[in-house]
Every structure is written in C-alpha cells, then in structure tokens.
Enzyme design. Sequence first.
Site, PDB file in Angstrom:
ATOM      1  CG  ASP A 174      -2.208   0.664   1.077  1.00  0.00           C
ATOM      2  OD1 ASP A 174      -2.224   1.749   0.468  1.00  0.00           O
ATOM      3  OD2 ASP A 174      -3.228   0.129   1.553  1.00  0.00           O
TER       4      ASP A 174
ATOM      5  CG  HIS B 159      -9.018  -0.794   5.174  1.00  0.00           C
ATOM      6  ND1 HIS B 159      -8.952  -0.848   3.802  1.00  0.00           N
ATOM      7  CD2 HIS B 159      -8.461   0.374   5.518  1.00  0.00           C
ATOM      8  CE1 HIS B 159      -8.374   0.259   3.350  1.00  0.00           C
ATOM      9  NE2 HIS B 159      -8.069   1.017   4.376  1.00  0.00           N
TER      10      HIS B 159
HETATM   11  O1  TEU Z   1      -9.351   5.952   2.219  1.00  0.00           O
HETATM   12  C1  TEU Z   1      -9.728   7.064   1.478  1.00  0.00           C
HETATM   13  C2  TEU Z   1     -11.106   7.452   1.608  1.00  0.00           C
HETATM   14  O2  TEU Z   1     -11.671   7.943   0.664  1.00  0.00           O
HETATM   15  C3  TEU Z   1     -11.729   7.314   2.946  1.00  0.00           C
HETATM   16  O3  TEU Z   1     -11.866   8.621   3.418  1.00  0.00           O
HETATM   17  C4  TEU Z   1     -13.038   6.660   2.844  1.00  0.00           C
HETATM   18  O4  TEU Z   1     -13.926   7.458   2.129  1.00  0.00           O
HETATM   19  C5  TEU Z   1     -13.582   6.463   4.213  1.00  0.00           C
HETATM   20  O5  TEU Z   1     -12.636   5.760   4.963  1.00  0.00           O
HETATM   21  C6  TEU Z   1     -14.854   5.679   4.168  1.00  0.00           C
HETATM   22  O6  TEU Z   1     -15.464   5.767   5.417  1.00  0.00           O
HETATM   23  C7  TEU Z   1      -7.991   5.680   2.292  1.00  0.00           C
HETATM   24  C8  TEU Z   1      -7.752   4.499   3.195  1.00  0.00           C
HETATM   25  O7  TEU Z   1      -8.336   3.365   2.619  1.00  0.00           O
HETATM   26  C9  TEU Z   1      -8.267   4.822   4.554  1.00  0.00           C
HETATM   27  O8  TEU Z   1      -8.170   3.729   5.413  1.00  0.00           O
HETATM   28  C10 TEU Z   1      -7.467   5.982   5.074  1.00  0.00           C
HETATM   29  O9  TEU Z   1      -7.973   6.396   6.309  1.00  0.00           O
HETATM   30  C11 TEU Z   1      -7.477   7.167   4.116  1.00  0.00           C
HETATM   31  O10 TEU Z   1      -7.249   6.782   2.764  1.00  0.00           O
HETATM   32  C12 TEU Z   1      -6.379   8.136   4.453  1.00  0.00           C
HETATM   33  O11 TEU Z   1      -5.127   7.592   4.130  1.00  0.00           O
END
Ligand code: TEU
Length: 527
Positions: free
Chosen positions: A102, A334
């Site tokens: 990632d 997740h």
């Molecule tokens: O998620 C990006 C994202 O768009 C999130 O804000 C998503 O909309 C939200 O978690 C949904 O409830 C990525 C990662 O997958 C996430 O785990 C991180 O927190 C985020 O980027 C910041 O790096």
Amino acid sequence: MTARPVAPWWKRGVIYQIYPRSFQDSNGDGVGDLAGIERRLDHVVALGVDAIWLSPIFPSPMADFGYDVADYTGIEPMFGDLAAFDRLLAAIHARGLKLLLDFVPNHSSDRHPWFIESRSSRSSPKRDWYIWRDPAPGGGPPNNWISDFGGSSWEWDAATGQYYLHAFLASQPDLNWRNPQLRAAMMRVLRFWFDRGVDGFRIDVLWHIVKAEGFPDNPVNPAWHPGITERDRLIQLHSTDQIEAHAIAAEFRALADEYGAKTGDERVLIGEIFLPNDRHARWYGTLERPQVHLPFNFQLIETGWDAALLRRLIADYEASLPAHGWPNWVIGSHDAPRIAARVGEAQARVAAMLLLTLRGTPTLYQGDEIGIGEVVIPPDRVRDPQDLRQPGIGIGRDRSRTPMPWDTTRFAGFSAVEPWLPLNPDWPTRNVTVQDGDPGSMLLLYRALLRLRRREAALELGDIVLVDAPDGVLAYRRTDDRRQLLVLLNLTSQAIGLDWHGVPLLSTRDGAPVPGTLRADEGLIVA
Ligand code: TEU
C-alpha cells in the site's frame, strides 16, 4: 486455432486484501504482524486467490492505523522488520502468489522526518515538500476546504506562522507533489520496494495527490444534510482529481513498466479512486500513455442491493471503460461496512458469486470469505479516528477491521491476548476451522467459486452480456470462443420462476437446483 497471448495475472487473478493489524498476531501484543501473515499463508493458498494486497506495514504512530506513514522504506516494529518482510515476500512467492503493498503518497505522518524538517522553519529546504500557506487576508484558514475526517483541512502552526494542508487528520499533512524533490524522493520509495521484489502497489487516495493552483474555495454541495459526513458539505472540485495528478500516475506506471520489462514480471498499480464513471475512467490513461492498471471500482460497495440497480450499474461501468481498460470489482474493504452486514448472510453468498463472476479483477477482503457480518463495537473500544471525530452517523470502520477468527481456542487463535479490536461476536461458530469442515459454509462456497473461476476461462477473461430476467433477478452471460456460462442471481428471498436450461455448475444454495426456478437467495451458474 491462433495462439492467444497469455493474459497477465492481474487480469485473470483475484486479489485478497489483508489488513495486517487483524490477520494473525504472532508475538502476543494483540495486534497482527508479518510473521503471523506468513503463518497463515496456507489459508490464502487454500482459498485459491492469486495476489495479496497488504494495507500499510510501514513505521507509523497509527493515528490512522498505518495510513500515516513515518518512514516509507521501513517496517513498523509492531509488524516486524525488513528481514521479516523479506521472509514473508519469499514465502508468498514460493506459493506462486503475488504481493502488492500500500503506497500512501498523498500525506505522511506528522512524525515523518520530512515533515519535522518542513515545519522547523519557513526557510527549511523541505518547507515546500508539504503545503504551507499564509492565513486568509482577514485571518483564518486559507480557504474553505474540509478534511475527509471532519473540520478544516488547514492546521495552524504557531511556530512558523502558517497553515499546513491535511486532507485527513491534522497528523497526516499532505505532501506537495508539485515539488520535484519530493516527487523524486517518492519515486525512490517505489524503486526501493520494486527492487525488493514486490509485484505492485495499491495507491492510497490517488486522485487527491495534486490540488488546484491558487487553492480556490470548493463549491458548496447542495445535497448535503447532517446525516452524512462533514466532508460532503463541499464538492471536492479543487482539492482532488487535478489534471497534473494524471501525469504523475503515468510516471508511476512508466516506472512499474520499466521494472516489468527488466524482470519479465509485470508490476501492477491499483489506484484508490472514488469518482463518477467518466472521471474515473480517465485514470486508465491512454494506450500510449497508460496510468494505473486498475482504478479501484467501489460501486458494489455503494449501491443498493437490487437487481435493476445492479444491472444499470454494471452496464454503465462497462460502457465507461476505455477500449484498453480492464474492469475490476470490490465488495468489501477495511473502510466499508461488511457485505454480510449490509445484505445478510444468504445474500452475501449471492454477492460472492457476483463478485467472482463479473468481468474483471475481483478484490476480496479478509473475513468476507467466512461471512463476518454485523459487529457492534462498544463505545470504549472504538479506535477509528474518523468515527471518533464524527460519531453517531454510522461511519465506523472498526466493525470491518476486527481480527480474523481462526479457530475455537481462546481469542479465536488470532492472539494469545485480548485483541486490539473485539472479535466478531459469533466467532466460536464463525471461524476458519469450523467453516473448513462444513460443506455448507461461506468459506467452502468461496473456494468453490474460486476453483470454478480458475477452471473456466470464460469467467476469468470472457466477455459479459447482460441478459433480460424476471424482476429481482440479475442475469448475465460470460462467454469466450469455447464456452458460454449463464449466471443467474436471485437478489430476493423469494423463489422466482425462471426457465433455465443446461448443466448447473454451482449454486449458492445446497441441494440440487430446481428446474424452472431460482430458489430464494439463490445464485446459480449454468453451462
Ligand atoms: O481511504 C480514502 C477514503 O476515501 C476514505 O476517506 C473513505 O472514504 C472512508 O474511509 C470511508 O469511510 C484511504 C484508506 O483506505 C483509509 O483507510 C485511510 O484512512 C485514508 O485513505 C487516508 O489515508
């Protein structure tokens, strides 16, 4: 017969997302780790997937559970070290699997040495590696942008008298991709992992990485209401999806292709991108100047569970793809609510068939293969920073991050101690070992679907044609020049009369399929 070029693994294959904190703890701290993942690889092999994507494993203060990176080329001690990583990678490759890491390019942790240096003074050589701005003319933040986790996107730094930008937590300052040194440093990060042998990256919030020059205010979203996240008050017009970010994606791709050509082993890029179809499709780039191989398609996560809606969604998505664009599908992550919590266990079986029979590369999220459903996290155990900052609107991500239940021993075989998040409440009966011995289990359905997919080239690589069907049924054909398979999915809990013909290959229900009928909650593949 003309010889067909062999399709690359990322088109044929299935990706399995592992959330490292919650897969397997090997050192008794209640948090998963790399050695734990290595120990559980047999599960991944038995499942029948092709690649593992690991959520971030880099040193991190864990304010956003690894999406706040303090060193892009190290391993978080809680997870292991570089030697443990190399062992895991070798073990994964020895089993014929691929490994994707990632990559989190939009922001680092505020503990990253780059940021510490950047905030140390206005004249720091790394000042411009992040996004610093003076207050607005009348005082206050430079513009109206709202962080994805709520509140202003700007954090005041009293010591140097400027604001810095953060699209997520204040402890996740946004990097400045307009700065050539930062860009070069990040390209070195990718090289570092490619040199170690990783097969590609999932790229976090790729569409966020460049912001509009001049930082104009974002327009107000007329559709916003207090039941949804604060971020949605505004349309992220100027803070995301800028044309310059596409050029950077093309650079990432050129690097991946350089490694692919050098080693003869294609390296793959998946972009995390939430956008409407027309803007989403642009992230494939052109045939001459490609960008990511797979812009993640999250529409199955966002849609209502209804045959007509799904049919339109599939048709519109397929129609939006450029000629060289290979589709992909995601049904859990997740960040998203569990599919079995959304649609119930019986329909989660139908969803499994949908995910694994649509045209395109599926990504399967750990725990969905055993149908983990609703988990209620007691208030004192909530850890998700987004949920903590915006409680009460049902966006908690912890419920999808609970530890894998492996068996019926204490703490489900995940850990010797109380895990960092609670287990699914039904873990004594819903765990990998129990399901392994139950022919009717979700796990065995997933394995059967993955086996069938591997056996049937039409499922892996064939065309898709949506077929008319009675209300409540989603139907499509997967075809190649040798084979024609019909997929029939009953999205309702009632039996529906449907005159199917042919040899049934797999049903989501046990017992023999019934001619002239799709049973309640039945997904059926017919040859
Ligand atoms: O998620 C990006 C994202 O768009 C999130 O804000 C998503 O909309 C939200 O978690 C949904 O409830 C990525 C990662 O997958 C996430 O785990 C991180 O927190 C985020 O980027 C910041 O790096």
